[in-house]
Design an enzyme around this catalytic site. Sequence first.
Site, PDB file in Angstrom:
ATOM      1  CB  SER A   8      -0.878   0.014   1.251  1.00  0.00           C
ATOM      2  OG  SER A   8      -1.548   1.252   1.374  1.00  0.00           O
ATOM      3  CG  HIS A   9       0.575   4.535  -2.660  1.00  0.00           C
ATOM      4  ND1 HIS A   9      -0.017   3.550  -3.417  1.00  0.00           N
ATOM      5  CD2 HIS A   9       1.351   5.236  -3.506  1.00  0.00           C
ATOM      6  CE1 HIS A   9       0.375   3.668  -4.665  1.00  0.00           C
ATOM      7  NE2 HIS A   9       1.202   4.684  -4.749  1.00  0.00           N
TER       8      HIS A   9
END
Length: 122
Positions: A8-9
Amino acid sequence: MVNLILVSHSEKLADGLKELLAEMAANVEIHNAGGLDGGKIGTDVSRIEKAFSSLTDDAIILTDIGSSTMNAEMALELYTGDRNIQFKDVPLVEGAFLAAVQSGQGLSVEQIMQALETEFSK
């Protein structure tokens, strides 16, 4: 059991998802490859590669958006290990939940990938 790699970012998002999944499938190993150093938003191939090196079994990579998918695909292209690691482009939270529960039930990478395909191709 099939391991999961969450890309995920946001490291916080991946940590929170990992915490949720631990309640549903406590025996499944979940690796967080989210975020950048210093808690910054973004993704990094080296974090994904680090997760690869800590796998205890075959694995499935799930991502959130954009460059996390690109970096996961790049990490897979560079991978030379002996684990069967597959990437599936499905919604991160829902896909991780389904994959974790099925891994906890002893399903193989191929079976989980098929379940993800069936569930999210609707």
